[in-house]
Scaffold this active site. Structure first.
Site, PDB file in Angstrom:
ATOM      1  N   CYS A  43       3.403  40.250   1.843  1.00 21.63           N
ATOM      2  CA  CYS A  43       3.303  39.081   0.961  1.00 21.63           C
ATOM      3  C   CYS A  43       1.857  38.670   0.729  1.00 21.63           C
ATOM      4  O   CYS A  43       1.433  38.484  -0.407  1.00 21.63           O
ATOM      5  CB  CYS A  43       4.090  37.918   1.552  1.00 21.63           C
ATOM      6  SG  CYS A  43       3.988  36.424   0.545  1.00 21.63           S
ATOM      7  N   LYS A  51      -0.162  39.223  -6.350  1.00 22.95           N
ATOM      8  CA  LYS A  51       0.620  39.350  -7.587  1.00 22.95           C
ATOM      9  C   LYS A  51       0.606  38.052  -8.376  1.00 22.95           C
ATOM     10  O   LYS A  51       0.397  38.052  -9.596  1.00 22.95           O
ATOM     11  CB  LYS A  51       2.058  39.737  -7.249  1.00 22.95           C
ATOM     12  CG  LYS A  51       3.000  39.776  -8.444  1.00 22.95           C
ATOM     13  CD  LYS A  51       4.437  39.872  -7.999  1.00 22.95           C
ATOM     14  CE  LYS A  51       4.925  38.582  -7.380  1.00 22.95           C
ATOM     15  NZ  LYS A  51       6.334  38.658  -6.923  1.00 22.95           N
ATOM     16  N   TYR A 178      12.733  43.467 -10.247  1.00 26.94           N
ATOM     17  CA  TYR A 178      11.802  42.375 -10.530  1.00 26.94           C
ATOM     18  C   TYR A 178      10.350  42.799 -10.359  1.00 26.94           C
ATOM     19  O   TYR A 178       9.475  42.342 -11.098  1.00 26.94           O
ATOM     20  CB  TYR A 178      12.141  41.146  -9.688  1.00 26.94           C
ATOM     21  CG  TYR A 178      11.774  41.231  -8.232  1.00 26.94           C
ATOM     22  CD1 TYR A 178      10.552  40.765  -7.766  1.00 26.94           C
ATOM     23  CD2 TYR A 178      12.672  41.755  -7.303  1.00 26.94           C
ATOM     24  CE1 TYR A 178      10.213  40.831  -6.429  1.00 26.94           C
ATOM     25  CE2 TYR A 178      12.345  41.822  -5.961  1.00 26.94           C
ATOM     26  CZ  TYR A 178      11.120  41.360  -5.530  1.00 26.94           C
ATOM     27  OH  TYR A 178      10.787  41.430  -4.199  1.00 26.94           O
ATOM     28  N   GLU A 182       7.771  42.424 -13.361  1.00 27.88           N
ATOM     29  CA  GLU A 182       6.613  41.546 -13.175  1.00 27.88           C
ATOM     30  C   GLU A 182       5.319  42.276 -13.500  1.00 27.88           C
ATOM     31  O   GLU A 182       4.457  41.748 -14.213  1.00 27.88           O
ATOM     32  CB  GLU A 182       6.586  41.035 -11.728  1.00 27.88           C
ATOM     33  CG  GLU A 182       7.632  39.972 -11.442  1.00 27.88           C
ATOM     34  CD  GLU A 182       7.669  39.573  -9.988  1.00 27.88           C
ATOM     35  OE1 GLU A 182       8.163  38.468  -9.686  1.00 27.88           O
ATOM     36  OE2 GLU A 182       7.212  40.367  -9.120  1.00 27.88           O
ATOM     37  N   HIS A 434      12.607  12.535 -19.818  1.00 27.39           N
ATOM     38  CA  HIS A 434      12.368  12.932 -21.210  1.00 27.39           C
ATOM     39  C   HIS A 434      10.912  12.650 -21.604  1.00 27.39           C
ATOM     40  O   HIS A 434      10.353  11.636 -21.207  1.00 27.39           O
ATOM     41  CB  HIS A 434      13.318  12.150 -22.122  1.00 27.39           C
ATOM     42  CG  HIS A 434      13.189  12.506 -23.566  1.00 27.39           C
ATOM     43  ND1 HIS A 434      13.696  13.672 -24.093  1.00 27.39           N
ATOM     44  CD2 HIS A 434      12.575  11.851 -24.588  1.00 27.39           C
ATOM     45  CE1 HIS A 434      13.418  13.707 -25.381  1.00 27.39           C
ATOM     46  NE2 HIS A 434      12.740  12.619 -25.714  1.00 27.39           N
TER      47      HIS A 434
END
Length: 451
Positions: A43, A51, A178, A182, A434
């Site tokens: 990682c 990444k 993925y 990616e 909103h």
């Protein structure tokens, strides 16, 4: 029997360092850890962290396009891979030093060495020395898988991409998961011409509706995607890779990146000889306590092939330390683990896909697909999607799938509600913020389909 350590951890990645630190600093165990490459694991060193930084870098051209739509005068300029890589390397060095300090401050003895298991309570380091421990934790993670074919030695994997001296002008990415998608988006954003091959639809393990929207937008951005195709051979001619595919096509690329899955990193670790049961793919077989069939040997993280995500490995390592050394038995709940895919557009997902939910029983499906205000004003064609899959009888939200900028940030919050068993009525009772994209999650009143 007297042991050198209470715990010996093999692997300095996310799961291993968490287990070692908690066992030593919070529970007073005598702990050693061996890491043969760099502290921090996949990682930190060659996965999520570098990444994600590349994702940020690759998004700049689209950001420049967007700001022009808001009246600013801006030019993209050129991307300096060398400058970026120098800064990236420095950042990884900084993070690795933090991981190492964390172990040392906790009182963990760190061996910069490969370690193999030679028995229920013993490991051998690369220098031949043997260390004994009451408990052994295997946390060696996984590695990229490249199938065997003519010319396989000419490809690179995600382990290599961060160390390239120069970016290729034209790259072939093989794979549809993925990681492949990616890097297709990253390299395209950095100005590389990207072609992607896969034998099946891209992102096939994810929700079909979300997957289709992502793939359509990848193609619209200029990524050349071919499915139903397999590489047969690669020949290297100078610095060019000549690829022959199953359709009879022959194409030339500067690099070929294989992202065809990952496998547990157990080869040569000595586990089978020590009596530890492995799955057919090499994963360490463990129970709900992360314990193997050899009572003194445990395993956490990607090497167990449960859920290959860094936060899961961290949870498993922490739970192991609390259970074995803290007299606080704790299992990890692997249900409703949210995740993000850092494609462009980004994808956040938690729970069941629509197809998985349908297989369990009647469901209601709520979907809103629209142009977000920010990019619509700038004239971009991008669309986003918010999707809820709801169990018809109980009205519990079984799945949430978001395709949108910062989808990973949104799904983290939704996952809390889902973990608490939130119903569609409770989503509906939540007042919208909103104007935001996420307000669609609490304003969809009518299902688009029942199944």
């Amino acid at each position: 029997m007297s042991f050198d350590y209470d715990l010996f951890v093999i692997g300095g990645g996310s799961g291993g360092v968490r287990a070692a630190r908690i066992a030593a600093s919070e529970h007073g165990a005598r702990v050693a850890l061996a890491e043969e490459y760099r502290m921090g694991g996949t990682c930190v060193i060659r996965g999520c962290v570098p990444k994600k930084l590349m994702v940020y870098a690759s998004a700049v051209p689209s950001i420049i396009e967007e700001v022009r739509g808001y009246g600013w005068s801006a030019e993209t300029g050129s991307f300096d891979w060398g400058a970026f890589r120098t800064k990236l390397d420095a950042e990884l060095d900084r993070l690795e030093a933090i991981y190492r300090r964390g172990q040392e401050n906790a009182g963990v003895t760190v061996f910069d060495s490969r370690a193999t298991v030679i028995g229920p309570h013993e490991v051998r380091l690369a220098d031949g020395s043997v260390k004994s421990a009451k408990h052994i934790l295997v946390a060696v993670g996984g590695r990229p898988f490249v199938p065997d074919f003519a010319g396989a030695e000419h490809v690179i994997t995600s382990n290599d991409i961060f160390k390239l001296d120069t970016l290729p002008k034209r790259v072939l990415i093989v794979g549809g998961g993925y990681i492949a998608c990616e890097f297709a988006c990253i390299l395209h954003g950095l100005g590389v011409k990207v072609v992607q091959y896969n034998r099946s639809p891209l992102l096939r393990s994810f929700d079909t509706e979300a997957r289709d929207l992502i793939v359509d937008q990848m193609a619209a951005r200029g990524i050349e995607i071919h499915t139903g195709v397999v590489v047969q051979s690669i020949e290297k001619r100078g610095e060019t890779r000549v690829v022959t595919c199953s359709r009879g096509c022959v194409e030339e690329f500067d690099q070929v990146l294989y992202a065809t899955g990952r496998v547990p990193n157990t080869d040569g670790l000595g586990l089978e000889a020590a009596g530890v049961q492995l799955a057919p793919n090499g994963a360490v077989t463990v129970d709900e306590w992360s314990q193997t069939n050899v009572p003194s040997i445990y395993a956490v993280g990607d090497v167990t092939d449960r859920i290959q995500l860094t936060p899961v490995a961290i949870r498993e390592g922490h739970a192991f330390a609390d259970t074995v050394f803290g007299a606080t038995p704790r299992k990890v709940d692997h249900d409703l683990v949210a995740s993000a895919v850092f494609t462009q557009p980004e994808f956040g997902t938690c729970g069941l896909t629509e197809d998985e939910a349908r297989a369990r029983g009647p469901v209601e499906v709520y979907v809103s697909t629209f142009k977000p205000m920010k990019t619509s004003f700038a004239g971009a064609p991008d669309r986003v999607m918010m999707k809820l899959v709801v169990e018809k009888e109980t009205q519990v939200v079984l799945g949430c799938h978001i395709v949108a900028p910062d989808a990973g940030e949104m799904i983290q919050m939704v996952a809390i509600a889902m973990k608490m068993g939130a119903t569609k009525a409770q989503f509906d009772a939540t007042v919208a913020v909103h104007p935001t994209m996420a307000e669609e999650l609490v304003t969809m009143r009518t299902p688009v389909r029942h199944a």
